[in-house]
Design a protein around this motif. Structure first.
Motif, PDB file in Angstrom:
ATOM      1  N   ASN A   1       0.819  -1.208   0.000  1.00 38.98           N
ATOM      2  CA  ASN A   1       0.000   0.000   0.000  1.00 38.98           C
ATOM      3  C   ASN A   1       0.857   1.264   0.000  1.00 38.98           C
ATOM      4  N   SER A   2       1.911   1.258  -0.796  1.00 32.99           N
ATOM      5  CA  SER A   2       2.844   2.387  -0.821  1.00 32.99           C
ATOM      6  C   SER A   2       2.246   3.627  -1.489  1.00 32.99           C
ATOM      7  N   GLY A   3       1.187   3.445  -2.269  1.00 28.35           N
ATOM      8  CA  GLY A   3       0.604   4.578  -2.976  1.00 28.35           C
ATOM      9  C   GLY A   3       1.338   4.916  -4.261  1.00 28.35           C
ATOM     10  N   LEU A   4       2.253   4.049  -4.672  1.00 26.72           N
ATOM     11  CA  LEU A   4       2.983   4.260  -5.919  1.00 26.72           C
ATOM     12  C   LEU A   4       2.265   3.568  -7.064  1.00 26.72           C
ATOM     13  N   TYR A   5       2.190   4.268  -8.183  1.00 31.31           N
ATOM     14  CA  TYR A   5       1.572   3.718  -9.384  1.00 31.31           C
ATOM     15  C   TYR A   5       2.520   3.888 -10.554  1.00 31.31           C
ATOM     16  N   GLN A   6       2.406   2.962 -11.509  1.00 28.96           N
ATOM     17  CA  GLN A   6       3.195   3.015 -12.722  1.00 28.96           C
ATOM     18  C   GLN A   6       2.284   2.662 -13.892  1.00 28.96           C
ATOM     19  N   ILE A   7       2.531   3.287 -15.025  1.00 28.42           N
ATOM     20  CA  ILE A   7       1.730   3.008 -16.210  1.00 28.42           C
ATOM     21  C   ILE A   7       2.031   1.598 -16.716  1.00 28.42           C
ATOM     22  N   THR A   8       1.053   0.970 -17.337  1.00 34.38           N
ATOM     23  CA  THR A   8       1.213  -0.353 -17.941  1.00 34.38           C
ATOM     24  C   THR A   8       1.267  -0.197 -19.460  1.00 34.38           C
ATOM     25  N   PRO A   9       1.601  -1.258 -20.170  1.00 32.58           N
ATOM     26  CA  PRO A   9       1.545  -1.179 -21.631  1.00 32.58           C
ATOM     27  C   PRO A   9       0.157  -0.779 -22.151  1.00 32.58           C
ATOM     28  N   TYR A  10      -0.908  -1.220 -21.484  1.00 31.44           N
ATOM     29  CA  TYR A  10      -2.254  -0.807 -21.888  1.00 31.44           C
ATOM     30  C   TYR A  10      -2.443   0.697 -21.682  1.00 31.44           C
ATOM     31  N   GLY A  11      -1.873   1.240 -20.613  1.00 30.22           N
ATOM     32  CA  GLY A  11      -1.955   2.673 -20.373  1.00 30.22           C
ATOM     33  C   GLY A  11      -1.220   3.471 -21.430  1.00 30.22           C
ATOM     34  N   VAL A  12      -0.045   2.981 -21.834  1.00 32.03           N
ATOM     35  CA  VAL A  12       0.711   3.649 -22.900  1.00 32.03           C
ATOM     36  C   VAL A  12      -0.101   3.625 -24.190  1.00 32.03           C
ATOM     37  N   ALA A  13      -0.657   2.467 -24.519  1.00 29.66           N
ATOM     38  CA  ALA A  13      -1.466   2.346 -25.738  1.00 29.66           C
ATOM     39  C   ALA A  13      -2.693   3.262 -25.680  1.00 29.66           C
ATOM     40  N   ALA A  14      -3.277   3.416 -24.497  1.00 28.26           N
ATOM     41  CA  ALA A  14      -4.433   4.306 -24.350  1.00 28.26           C
ATOM     42  C   ALA A  14      -4.052   5.750 -24.681  1.00 28.26           C
ATOM     43  N   VAL A  15      -2.920   6.210 -24.154  1.00 27.17           N
ATOM     44  CA  VAL A  15      -2.469   7.572 -24.444  1.00 27.17           C
ATOM     45  C   VAL A  15      -2.199   7.726 -25.940  1.00 27.17           C
ATOM     46  N   GLN A  16      -1.542   6.745 -26.525  1.00 18.77           N
ATOM     47  CA  GLN A  16      -1.206   6.819 -27.946  1.00 18.77           C
ATOM     48  C   GLN A  16      -2.446   6.848 -28.837  1.00 18.77           C
TER      49      GLN A  16
END
Length: 121
Positions: A60-75
């Motif tokens: 529960n560190s509160g850290l998030y990182q984008i996934t390949p699906y997130g990158v594709a969503a932005v693109q």
């Protein structure tokens, strides 16, 4: 998958994480110019959609990182507004070809090369 995003906030969050680094709601709120509490409500939703992932070291560190699906969503953001089915297809097609490498530290033999990297950042 039927990705439902809040515009423009969710895309702003994803874009802020496009550098591949981990970040917290507090930092993302500043970057996106949104209330931290609101960002805190969106991050778990984006994680549930597979666009972000919670990362450690603590669960529960509160850290998030984008996934390949997130990158594709932005693109493919322009497609999201016009054709949701096509957007989903593009996410599924493109995510498997996206790799996210953790930021790394390199040691170089030439101090001028290292100095150049310091000046670039």
């Amino acid at each position: 998958m039927n990705t439902r995003l809040v515009q423009p906030t969710d895309f702003h969050i994803l874009e802020a994480l496009m550098n591949g680094r981990r970040d917290t709601a507090t930092n993302l709120a500043v970057t996106c110019d949104k209330d931290r509490n609101y960002i805190n409500t969106r991050l778990p939703v984006l994680a549930d959609e597979g666009l972000l992932q919670r990362v450690g070291p603590a669960e529960n560190s509160g850290l998030y990182q984008i996934t390949p699906y997130g990158v594709a969503a932005v693109q493919n953001r322009p497609v999201y507004d016009t054709d949701r089915d096509r957007f989903e297809t593009l996410l599924n097609e493109q995510a498997s070809r996206i790799l996210i490498d953790e930021p790394m530290i390199r040691q170089v033999n030439d101090p001028e090369e290292a100095q150049g990297n310091l000046l670039d950042s």
